[in-house]
Each structure stands twice: as structure tokens, then as C-alpha cells.
Design a protein around this motif. Structure first.
Motif, PDB file in Angstrom:
ATOM      1  N   GLU A 147       0.833  -1.200   0.000  1.00 40.03           N
ATOM      2  CA  GLU A 147       0.000   0.000   0.000  1.00 40.03           C
ATOM      3  C   GLU A 147       0.871   1.254   0.000  1.00 40.03           C
ATOM      4  O   GLU A 147       0.619   2.215  -0.732  1.00 40.03           O
ATOM      5  N   THR A 148       1.892   1.212   0.857  1.00 34.61           N
ATOM      6  CA  THR A 148       2.756   2.386   0.973  1.00 34.61           C
ATOM      7  C   THR A 148       3.429   2.696  -0.365  1.00 34.61           C
ATOM      8  O   THR A 148       3.429   3.842  -0.819  1.00 34.61           O
ATOM      9  N   LEU A 149       3.962   1.645  -0.996  1.00 33.38           N
ATOM     10  CA  LEU A 149       4.680   1.887  -2.250  1.00 33.38           C
ATOM     11  C   LEU A 149       3.732   2.332  -3.352  1.00 33.38           C
ATOM     12  O   LEU A 149       4.058   3.228  -4.147  1.00 33.38           O
ATOM     13  N   LEU A 150       2.538   1.735  -3.392  1.00 38.75           N
ATOM     14  CA  LEU A 150       1.558   2.168  -4.399  1.00 38.75           C
ATOM     15  C   LEU A 150       1.167   3.627  -4.161  1.00 38.75           C
ATOM     16  O   LEU A 150       0.988   4.409  -5.098  1.00 38.75           O
ATOM     17  N   MET A 151       1.042   3.990  -2.894  1.00 38.42           N
ATOM     18  CA  MET A 151       0.707   5.370  -2.546  1.00 38.42           C
ATOM     19  C   MET A 151       1.822   6.295  -3.043  1.00 38.42           C
ATOM     20  O   MET A 151       1.539   7.332  -3.668  1.00 38.42           O
ATOM     21  N   LEU A 152       3.067   5.920  -2.788  1.00 38.21           N
ATOM     22  CA  LEU A 152       4.194   6.729  -3.254  1.00 38.21           C
ATOM     23  C   LEU A 152       4.163   6.854  -4.771  1.00 38.21           C
ATOM     24  O   LEU A 152       4.341   7.940  -5.330  1.00 38.21           O
ATOM     25  N   GLY A 153       3.903   5.718  -5.438  1.00 40.75           N
ATOM     26  CA  GLY A 153       3.873   5.724  -6.901  1.00 40.75           C
ATOM     27  C   GLY A 153       2.776   6.639  -7.416  1.00 40.75           C
ATOM     28  O   GLY A 153       2.981   7.448  -8.327  1.00 40.75           O
ATOM     29  N   GLY A 154       1.583   6.523  -6.809  1.00 42.51           N
ATOM     30  CA  GLY A 154       0.445   7.324  -7.243  1.00 42.51           C
ATOM     31  C   GLY A 154       0.715   8.817  -7.084  1.00 42.51           C
ATOM     32  O   GLY A 154       0.506   9.599  -8.020  1.00 42.51           O
TER      33      GLY A 154
ATOM     34  N   LEU B  45     -10.616  -4.266   5.427  1.00 44.06           N
ATOM     35  CA  LEU B  45     -10.659  -4.677   4.027  1.00 44.06           C
ATOM     36  C   LEU B  45      -9.260  -4.504   3.431  1.00 44.06           C
ATOM     37  O   LEU B  45      -8.633  -3.459   3.588  1.00 44.06           O
ATOM     38  N   ASP B  46      -8.775  -5.519   2.761  1.00 43.43           N
ATOM     39  CA  ASP B  46      -7.444  -5.430   2.156  1.00 43.43           C
ATOM     40  C   ASP B  46      -7.553  -4.656   0.838  1.00 43.43           C
ATOM     41  O   ASP B  46      -8.198  -5.110  -0.099  1.00 43.43           O
ATOM     42  N   PRO B  47      -6.932  -3.473   0.774  1.00 46.62           N
ATOM     43  CA  PRO B  47      -7.072  -2.664  -0.442  1.00 46.62           C
ATOM     44  C   PRO B  47      -6.565  -3.395  -1.685  1.00 46.62           C
ATOM     45  O   PRO B  47      -7.080  -3.190  -2.781  1.00 46.62           O
ATOM     46  N   LEU B  48      -5.579  -4.257  -1.485  1.00 46.75           N
ATOM     47  CA  LEU B  48      -4.987  -4.905  -2.655  1.00 46.75           C
ATOM     48  C   LEU B  48      -5.958  -5.858  -3.330  1.00 46.75           C
ATOM     49  O   LEU B  48      -5.777  -6.214  -4.490  1.00 46.75           O
ATOM     50  N   ARG B  49      -6.977  -6.276  -2.582  1.00 49.16           N
ATOM     51  CA  ARG B  49      -7.951  -7.166  -3.207  1.00 49.16           C
ATOM     52  C   ARG B  49      -8.887  -6.405  -4.126  1.00 49.16           C
ATOM     53  O   ARG B  49      -9.662  -6.982  -4.860  1.00 49.16           O
ATOM     54  N   ARG B  50      -8.822  -5.082  -4.056  1.00 49.18           N
ATOM     55  CA  ARG B  50      -9.731  -4.281  -4.882  1.00 49.18           C
ATOM     56  C   ARG B  50      -8.945  -3.718  -6.051  1.00 49.18           C
ATOM     57  O   ARG B  50      -8.720  -2.518  -6.153  1.00 49.18           O
ATOM     58  N   GLN B  51      -8.521  -4.648  -6.908  1.00 52.57           N
ATOM     59  CA  GLN B  51      -7.584  -4.255  -7.948  1.00 52.57           C
ATOM     60  C   GLN B  51      -8.133  -3.174  -8.874  1.00 52.57           C
ATOM     61  O   GLN B  51      -7.404  -2.298  -9.322  1.00 52.57           O
ATOM     62  N   GLU B  52      -9.440  -3.261  -9.143  1.00 52.18           N
ATOM     63  CA  GLU B  52      -9.989  -2.304 -10.094  1.00 52.18           C
ATOM     64  C   GLU B  52      -9.893  -0.871  -9.580  1.00 52.18           C
ATOM     65  O   GLU B  52      -9.578   0.047 -10.322  1.00 52.18           O
ATOM     66  N   ASP B  53     -10.151  -0.729  -8.271  1.00 54.13           N
ATOM     67  CA  ASP B  53     -10.112   0.617  -7.687  1.00 54.13           C
ATOM     68  C   ASP B  53      -8.705   1.184  -7.665  1.00 54.13           C
ATOM     69  O   ASP B  53      -8.514   2.382  -7.480  1.00 54.13           O
ATOM     70  N   ILE B  54      -7.722   0.306  -7.767  1.00 54.64           N
ATOM     71  CA  ILE B  54      -6.340   0.768  -7.759  1.00 54.64           C
ATOM     72  C   ILE B  54      -5.822   0.914  -9.177  1.00 54.64           C
ATOM     73  O   ILE B  54      -5.135   1.880  -9.515  1.00 54.64           O
ATOM     74  N   LEU B  55      -6.204  -0.056 -10.008  1.00 52.50           N
ATOM     75  CA  LEU B  55      -5.676  -0.080 -11.374  1.00 52.50           C
ATOM     76  C   LEU B  55      -6.132   1.133 -12.179  1.00 52.50           C
ATOM     77  O   LEU B  55      -5.326   1.819 -12.804  1.00 52.50           O
ATOM     78  N   TRP B  56      -7.444   1.410 -12.136  1.00 53.91           N
ATOM     79  CA  TRP B  56      -7.978   2.474 -12.997  1.00 53.91           C
ATOM     80  C   TRP B  56      -7.376   3.846 -12.728  1.00 53.91           C
ATOM     81  O   TRP B  56      -6.990   4.535 -13.665  1.00 53.91           O
ATOM     82  N   PRO B  57      -7.257   4.229 -11.467  1.00 49.17           N
ATOM     83  CA  PRO B  57      -6.599   5.521 -11.224  1.00 49.17           C
ATOM     84  C   PRO B  57      -5.202   5.577 -11.824  1.00 49.17           C
ATOM     85  O   PRO B  57      -4.812   6.588 -12.408  1.00 49.17           O
ATOM     86  N   PHE B  58      -4.463   4.461 -11.716  1.00 49.91           N
ATOM     87  CA  PHE B  58      -3.119   4.458 -12.295  1.00 49.91           C
ATOM     88  C   PHE B  58      -3.187   4.612 -13.813  1.00 49.91           C
ATOM     89  O   PHE B  58      -2.381   5.329 -14.410  1.00 49.91           O
ATOM     90  N   VAL B  59      -4.157   3.910 -14.413  1.00 45.85           N
ATOM     91  CA  VAL B  59      -4.307   4.024 -15.872  1.00 45.85           C
ATOM     92  C   VAL B  59      -4.551   5.485 -16.253  1.00 45.85           C
ATOM     93  O   VAL B  59      -3.937   6.018 -17.186  1.00 45.85           O
TER      94      VAL B  59
END
Lengths: 472, 452
Positions: free
Chosen positions: A208-215, A433-447
């Protein structure tokens, strides 16, 4: 590429001379630190409060005297939503959702005491969290630092000079971009260090931390690309400033406010009152357990008698009213669940409508990403509501079973069971809730963010070509 | 051509100024329209709910008033609707109405377990805040003013016309320019508001006070623009400095203020009173009924003689127990309300020094859509609840059957009287700050004129 690094270094030197820019950067860094500190402090005090309340109500439940189990069904349990560790970084919708629910039999109560309902309108100006600073204010700082980067050279005539000295447009722009990108990351650094510190201390998970940094890095780079490209495309610095502040206003302030109004006007939610009325009507349509002639409950009685192999209710080894209670709870809960999922579907349709515009306003993308990773988004809240409801159903049915199974052995006109049974009733054990299980909510913002960066790179390449033409 | 005409032409010929003004007109119109849509949406919801509620009440009547005719059951099942229709000026400043319930059903049982129930709303939509006229005024208008006014002086200097302009006879060129821009901004904001107010049949005085607030708030920003413009040499620096002021005044300080207020004034009493109320009501089942009655009779002595009944349960005891539960948490209720009012008070005080917060406070108080409006609604619900309880008591304590005709006698909720008011001190402070900045701006301009 030496030309580009040279330009980048020159840009840093120029920015170091820009005293207002330095002060603004220092202020922003300070603000990130103040926001981290106050938000963390607030976070831990809320957490301590809720843990304290939860312990108090759990203890109170254990301390209840001997009672009829149905009385405990209505004494009920209070559950408090624990806040996610990273919610200090982005408090998301946490202030707008109620975080305490009263759970009892045959009713689904609303989550109450949302902070936003207890605050003045001041809350609507925003909440001071690192996410607010990075999402709303950092882009403005990057605009102020970057709007003049190329336009300044053009206005002073140094641009022509540089191009005449053999630095090509691409190198020039790349150098400016490199210089400002490094500054953007430096602006984000304090917040990133806080996040990394959290992960190092084990308080937050690494992915989560690294994805947050990336975002957030992508978000800041997007604004660097925007401001440098705009600066290269217009004639005068002040035009670049006007265009960029205008864009910021639309993307960061205006669209995020206007889109929800449109969504709410397009898709309306039923009120709680209407839902309750429909629910009572549907329940009444199923049958009335008090009416001996009622077809639904007659059938139910026959089924029960057959199951226990007896002829009449009096011969049952269990209390019939308790069984009716179990059946009634099953029916009400199913109808409630249906209503809740209808309402949740409408809410997520509203949210999807807004998210669809994140290509126009990438703020929506970074906000969504950040809230999801922080565990403070609407999805995490509805997951909490779902867990609370599942828990409610389990403990109410357990009490109903106690009524059915234990009461026949107790005589008297005020039958009660021992208080020791209350300790067998489970306590609410919230599983975040594990955020990583919600791939769509994470993937789309990155896209969306990467798409913006890609698009802006194309524009930057075009701007570089145009710069070349000046030299000729 | 008069000088004013010439100035107007000059102003509108500049692409940036024209765009900024048109943008403000468009935003202001869109905001008034959006606010009106939200208001009519809320009115529709109220009508829809009222319709459903009528049917529900009829069904309860059908089920309860038949053979049983027990007032206890009637009061238990008959929820009564309360509603808070949008005030006339809500279209301009929706305030907290997107979060706070404007329909709520109550019955004659404990009020405190019903009063804080949340309506269904989508938290993610509520998060960014409402798009309405107040938002355009507080947030966006300053940016338009920055676009229009940041280079009044510096622009002329950069174009090399400053000396020429100052040497022109007659003077007053700045005054004409500033006043022209100022009036155009106020008109761009005010006209849509006036149209909206006419359509909503809003009171003249409230609308006028909103206009005055807008005029003062704009004066503050124009003054600031002139002051900074006269102090700084380059247009770009002036624009950056003004935007910086805007960030600090409308984004940073209010959020900091909110963080401080929320931390300094906790509002945990709401939860405390809810928990205490549950304990009080449920303990009622385990203590002798006479104890509950004793407490009830001390506040309702007229029923003292009617406390006896046979058997284990009687509705009159049940209703008395709920009332005693409410009375047990009366202190917490007061403390809870006091903490919320303290938050309002400190926000208002913050508005004395932050014009954005001040303007926000004034317009939402005029629209009656702030926290105080919600308190007024809650108080009127409490008043209605009391009437409702006292309606059932004679049936319960005199053992009178509750017939179909009695259903028609159940009191109905009448919407509250509007509690809007003029935040006089806030307005005076805004006036003071606006006058101060306007004076400083004028002096700055005068100094520039003197030096050249």
C-alpha cells in the motif's frame, strides 16, 4: 543528454534565486509536516476513543443481569468502526460516515454521529491531511515554480540564444522537465518519508505504501509536465500562469464539486423512511406470526412439527416462539439486505458516474487511489457496514436459539437465563478490508494518471518541436 | 464617448478580462441553477416521503384500530413524519442540508434514540462540498478578481504607459477602472442571485443582505489586489502573490482552523448520551416498576394516581420508562448541544479575521442552512415529540381504547418557523476588513501616482 542535465542544473540555480518560490516551497513542506502531525494526533485520539468506547460497551454487555434472551436482542450491541492506519494520511470519507452503529434484532439502524454532521461548515473547506496538501496545494506550488520555466527564456530572448548555441528544443525541454520533476519529488518527499516511516515501523503494509508513493509521484509529475509544457507553448509567462491556474481551478476545485451534483441529480437515492415503509409492507405480505390462521406461519409450524416428529407445539422440546423469532429474523434480514444492496448499487452507480470523469479531472483518480489505499474510501465503509450486519445477524440468531433451546427448561412467569450466557455471545471482530484485493479501484486511477502523463509527454514533444522552429 | 465608456471598451477588448467576466457570469448562473435543482430535489423527496408515510399510517390504522384498539400498540407502530423544507434562500447556500436529515420519523418512545438517526446519503458525493452560489462567491470570485485586477498598475508600467497615464489631466483614471471592474463583478454575481431569489420568492431583506455580503467580500479582494499591485513591480509577481493570499485565506487557514476547533472542542457527548440512554431504558426492565413510575410522576404529577396495573406488563409503564430514559440523559443532551454550539461560535469568530469564512457564515445564516438551522429543526422535532407523548398519555393512563377516530386526532408535525438571522457582528467585521483593504489599496495607488 549532457545538455539536458546542464539545463536542469541551471533551472535549479534560477529557482534558488527565486526567493518567493523558496518561501512557498518551505511553507508547503512545513504544511505537510504540520498536516502529518495534526492528522496523526487526531487519528490516534479517535482510535483511542473508539477502542475505549468499544471496550466499555462490550464490558457492559457482559455485565447484564439474568434476562430473557429476547431482552438482550433489543439491548443489542454497539460497534465502533476502527480507523485504518493510513487514514491519517488521507482521511477520505471517514468524517462523512457515521462510525457507530447500534445493532439489535429485526432492525437495521443507521451509522450515526458522523463528524461532518457535528462540525460547522468549516469542515467543507477541506481537512488538513497530507493528502489534502499533496492533492490540492502541491499542484499550485508546482505551477508557480514552473509556469515561467520556458516562457521566461522566451520573453527575455535567452531562448533564441540557447537554441542558437546548439542546444536543441528537445534537450531544452527535457532539461526543464528534469529540473522541475526533481523539485516535485522533493516537494513530495516529506510526505513520502512520513509514509515510509510508517511502513518501516510496521504500522502500514509495504505494498500500500509503495503504491501510494507511486500514485502521488505520478500526480506531482503530471503537474510538472503540465506547467512546463504550458510554459513552452505560450508567449508570455503570465499567460502560462493564467492558463495553468485556470486549469487547476477547473480540475481540482470545480469539477470535483460539480460532478457529484450531476450524479445526484441523475441517480437518486431512496430515503431511509421509504426503505423502512417498503420493508414493513413486504414483511406484512409474507405473513403475521401472531395470526393462528396465517398461511405462511401455518406452513412453518407444520414444517417444525414434522422436523421434531411431534403432533403439537406443546410437545416440542424447544420453545416455539423462539423458532418463530429465528424465522422472523431470517425474513427481515433478507429483506433488509435486499434494500441495502439496492441502495448500495445506486450509490456505486453515482460514484462510477463521477469516476468516469477522472480522465477529465485526474484529481478524481488520485483521490480514489489514495482513499482506497488508505482504507478510508466509501468501499471500505460499506464493507464495515456489511461486516456489522453479518455480525448482527449472527449474534441475534444465537440469542434467538438460546431462547428456543434454554427457555423450555425454565419455569415461572418471568423466565430468564443466566447472565453467564452473555459471555458466549461473540464480540464484533472487524477485519479491515485489504485494499490490494480491490484491484480495479487501484488499477484504474493508475491508468488515468499514466494516460495523462503519456498525453502530456506527447504535448511536450510537440512543444519541443515548436521551440526548434523559433531558432530557424 | 465618455471616459467610462472608453474604459469599458478597453476592459472588454482584453481577451483575458472578457473571459474572466464571462466565466464568472457562467459559474454564477450555473451555481444558482444547480442550487435550485437541489432545492426542488429536496422538495420532491419530502413530497414523495409524505405520500409513502400517509399510506403507511393508513396501514397502521387498519392493523391496530380494529378489535384491539390498544393505544400502546398505536403509539408503538404509528411513526409520525417531520420535515424541514428548504428555506427560500437555500438555493444560494445549501450549507449542511446535503448531510443533515430534512425528513425524520418519530414516535412517542424515547426521543434521544431517534433524533440523531442519519438519513441515507452518499459520503463520497458529499466529500467535496456543494456546488452553489456561496461556493462561487467564497472560492471562485477571488480568482476572477485576481485575473481582473492584479495588473491594473503593473500592467501599465510594463507597457510603458504608466507615466503617460498619470500625466493625463483629470485624474480619476484608477478610480474609474477599479469601480468599473468592481461593479461588473458584483453584477455578474448579483444578477443570477436576484433572479434565483425572485423565482424562489425569497425575502427581499435576506437577498439584499447576501448581495451586501458579496459586495463587501469583493471589495476586500479588490483592495488586496490594488495593494499588492502597488507594492510589487511585475504583473506576474503580483498575480502569484495574490493567488498565494487566496490559498492561505481560503484553503490553508480555514482547514487549520477546523483542525484546531475539532480538536479543542470534542463532541463525544452524542455517543455518551446514546449509550447512557440505552442503559437507562434497559435497566428499567430489571428494577421495580414503581421506581420507574416514581421518576416519571415527579415530572408528570398529573398521572400519579394512575400508576397501578395488574400483570407483568402495561404500555403506560413502557412509555413512562422511555420518557425516564430521556430525562436521565438530559444533562448529556445539553452538553452535546453546547459543544456543537461552541464549534459554531468559534467558526464565527474565525470569520471575523478570515473574510472567506466570515462571508460563508453570513450567507448560510441568512439561508438558515447551517448547523443552527439544523438545531432549530431538532428543537421543533423535540417540541412535536412532547406533544405526541402527551397525546397518548390520557389513553394509556385512563385505559381508554384507541379507535379509528382517534387516529385522526394524532398531532401532525407543522414545519418549523425559519430561524434565519443576520450575523451582525460578522457583517460588521467583514465591512471593517473590506474598508481597511479598500483604503490600503487606494493609498497604494495614490502613492504610485505620487512617485511617478
Amino acid at each position: 543528454m549532457t545538455g539536458a542535465t546542464l539545463i536542469a542544473r541551471e533551472e535549479w540555480r534560477a529557482l534558488l534565486r527565486n526567493r518567493a518560490g523558496l518561501v512557498a516551497t518551505a511553507l508547503l513542506v512545513l504544511l505537510v509536516l504540520v498536516a502529518s502531525f495534526t492528522s496523526l494526533e487526531r487519528h490516534s485520539s479517535i482510535e483511542a476513543d473508539r477502542a475505549h468506547y468499544q471496550a466499555t460497551v462490550d464490558h457492559a454487555f457482559d455485565q447484564q443481569p439474568d434476562r430473557h434472551p429476547h431482552r438482550m436482542v433489543h439491548y443489542g450491541q454497539f460497534v465502533f468502526r476502527p480507523i485504518a492506519p493510513l487514514a491519517f494520511f488521507d482521511s477520505g470519507v471517514d468524517s462523512f460516515t457515521g462510525n457507530i452503529i447500534f445493532l439489535e434484532g429485526h432492525r437495521q439502524n443507521s451509522a450515526n454521529f458522523a463528524e461532518a454532521r457535528q462540525s460547522s461548515l468549516l469542515l467543507r473547506f477541506g481537512q488538513l491531511t497530507p493528502a489534502f496538501v499533496l492533492q490540492t496545494l502541491a499542484p499550485l506550488l508546482l505551477i508557480f515554480l514552473g509556469f515561467a520555466s520556458v516562457a521566461r527564456e522566451r520573453e527575455r530572448g535567452t531562448l533564441r540564444l540557447m537554441l542558437a548555441h546548439g542546444i536543441n528544443g528537445r534537450e531544452l525541454l527535457l532539461g526543464k522537465l528534469l529540473g522541475h520533476a526533481a523539485i516535485a519529488l522533493a516537494v513530495g518527499l516529506p510526505a513520502f518519508i512520513v509514509l515510509l516511516g510508517f511502513a518501516l515501523a510496521g504500522a502500514a503494509a509495504w505494498p500500500e505504501t509503495l503504491l501510494m508513493l507511486g500514485g502521488y509521484s505520478a500526480w506531482l509529475l503530471l503537474w510538472v509536465l503540465l506547467s512546463v509544457s504550458a510554459s513552452a507553448l505560450v508567449q508570455r509567462p503570465r499567460d502560462a500562469l493564467a492558463v495553468l491556474v485556470g486549469l487547476w481551478m477547473v480540475v481540482v476545485i470545480l469539477l470535483p464539486r460539480v460532478l457529484p451534483e450531476v450524479a445526484a441529480a441523475r441517480i437518486s437515492l431512496d430515503t431511509k423512511i421509504e426503505t423502512e415503509i417498503v420493508l414493513h409492507r413486504e414483511l406484512a405480505a409474507i405473513g403475521d406470526s401472531h395470526d393462528p390462521e396465517d398461511p405462511y406461519f401455518n406452513e412453518f409450524r407444520e414444517k417444525v412439527l414434522a422436523e421434531y416428529g411431534v403432533e403439537s407445539i406443546e410437545e416440542l422440546p424447544v420453545q416455539y416462539a423462539g423458532l418463530v423469532g429465528i424465522e422472523g429474523e431470517r425474513l427481515t434480514s433478507a429483506i433488509y439486505a435486499e434494500a441495502a444492496s439496492r441502495s448500495a448499487a445506486r450509490e456505486s452507480a453515482q460514484n462510477r458516474f463521477v469516476h468516469a470523469f477522472s480522465a477529465l479531472s485526474p484529481l478524481l483518480a488520485i483521490r480514489q487511489l489514495s482513499m482506497t489505499l488508505a482504507g478510508s474510501d466509501a468501499g471500505a465503509h460499506s464493507d464495515f457496514l456489511q461486516q456489522a450486519e453479518d455480525f448482527r445477524y449472527r449474534f441475534v440468531q444465537q440469542l434467538n436459539r438460546m431462547q428456543a433451546e434454554l427457555l423450555p427448561g425454565i419455569s415461572g412467569e418471568d423466565p430468564r437465563i443466566s447472565a453467564t450466557y452473555w459471555q458466549d455471545i461473540p464480540r464484533f471482530d472487524y477485519q479491515a478490508l485489504d485494499p490490494l484485493r480491490r484491484q480495479e479501484d487501484i488499477l484504474w486511477p493508475f491508468v488515468v494518471l499514466v494516460g495523462w502523463i503519456g498525453g502530456l509527454l506527447t504535448i511536450a514533444a510537440f512543444a519541443a518541436q515548436r521551440l526548434e522552429r523559433i531558432a530557424k | 464617448m465618455t471616459p467610462v465608456h472608453a474604459e469599458a471598451l478597453l476592459l472588454l477588448k482584453s481577451g483575458r478580462n472578457l473571459v474572466a467576466l464571462l466565466l464568472l457570469v457562467a459559474l454564477s448562473v450555473a451555481a444558482v441553477w444547480s442550487g435550485s435543482v437541489q432545492v426542488s430535489g429536496q422538495q420532491e423527496v419530502i413530497e414523495r416521503v409524505a405520500q409513502a408515510q400517509e399510506e403507511d399510517l393508513a396501514a397502521v390504522e387498519q392493523a391496530q384500530a380494529g378489535p384491539r384498539g390498544d393505544p400502546g400498540y398505536a403509539g408503538y407502530y404509528a411513526f409520525m413524519l417531520t420535515q424541514d423544507p428548504p428555506p427560500a434562500l437555500a438555493f444560494a447556500a445549501m450549507g449542511l442540508r446535503d448531510l443533515q436529515p430534512y425528513v425524520l420519523r418519530v414516535r412517542a418512545l424515547g426521543l434521544q434514540q431517534q433524533l440523531y438517526d442519519a438519513e441515507i446519503y452518499n459520503p463520497e458525493l458529499a466529500l467535496p462540498g456543494v456546488f452553489d452560489w456561496a461556493f462561487v462567491l467564497v472560492y471562485l470570485t477571488p480568482l476572477v478578481i485576481i485575473a481582473l485586477a492584479h495588473d491594473l498598475v503593473t500592467g501599465e508600467r510594463e507597457a510603458g504607459r504608466l507615466r503617460l497615464l498619470l500625466s493625463l489631466p483629470g485624474g480619476g483614471v484608477w478610480r474609474r477602472r477599479v469601480i468599473l471592474r468592481y461593479l461588473l463583478v458584483v453584477i455578474a454575481l448579483g444578477l443570477p442571485l436576484i433572479v434565483g431569489a425572485c423565482l424562489a420568492a425569497a425575502p427581499m431583506t435576506g437577498t439584499a443582505a447576501m448581495l451586501l455580503t458579496a459586495a463587501l467580500y469583493c471589495a476586500f479582494w479588490f483592495g488586496l489586489a490594488l495593494l499588492l499591485g502597488s507594492l510589487l513591480r511585475a504583473s506576474t509577481t503580483a498575480a502569484a502573490a495574490m493567488t498565494g493570499c487566496w490559498i492561505v485565506l481560503t484553503l490553508i487557514l480555514p482547514t487549520l482552523g477546523n483542525a484546531v476547533i475539532a480538536r479543542a472542542i470534542p463532541a463525544g457527548k452524542g455517543i455518551d448520551l446514546t449509550l447512557a440512554q440505552r442503559e437507562a431504558v434497559h435497566a428499567g426492565w430489571d428494577i421495580p416498576k414503581s421506581e420507574t413510575f416514581e421518576r416519571f410522576f415527579s415530572s408528570h404529577p398529573q398521572w400519579r394516581e394512575k400508576g397501578q396495573f395488574e400483570g407483568r406488563f402495561h404500555w403506560k409503564w413502557y412509555y413512562a420508562m422511555h420518557q425516564v430514559g430521556d430525562e436521565a440523559v438530559a444533562e448529556d443532551v445539553v452538553a452535546y448541544r453546547t459543544s456543537l454550539i461552541a464549534r459554531e461560535d468559534w467558526t464565527r469568530r474565525l470569520g471575523y479575521v478570515l473574510p472567506g469564512v466570515g462571508a460563508m457564515t453570513i450567507v448560510h445564516r441568512l439561508a438558515d442552512t447551517d448547523q443552527l438551522g439544523q438545531f432549530a429543526y431538532q428543537d421543533s422535532i423535540a417540541g412535536f415529540h412532547e406533544k405526541l407523548r402527551h397525546f397518548y398519555y390520557p389513553y394509556l393512563f385512563n385505559d381508554r381504547p384507541f379507535t379509528r377516530a382517534d387516529f385522526n386526532q394524532i398531532p401532525r408535525y407543522a414545519p418549523r418557523v425559519q430561524s434565519d438571522s443576520l450575523a451582525v457582528v460578522s457583517l460588521l467585521m467583514l465591512m471593517l476588513v473590506a474598508a481597511l483593504l479598500a483604503y490600503l489599496g487606494a493609498r497604494g495607488i495614490a502613492r504610485v501616482s505620487g512617485v511617478q
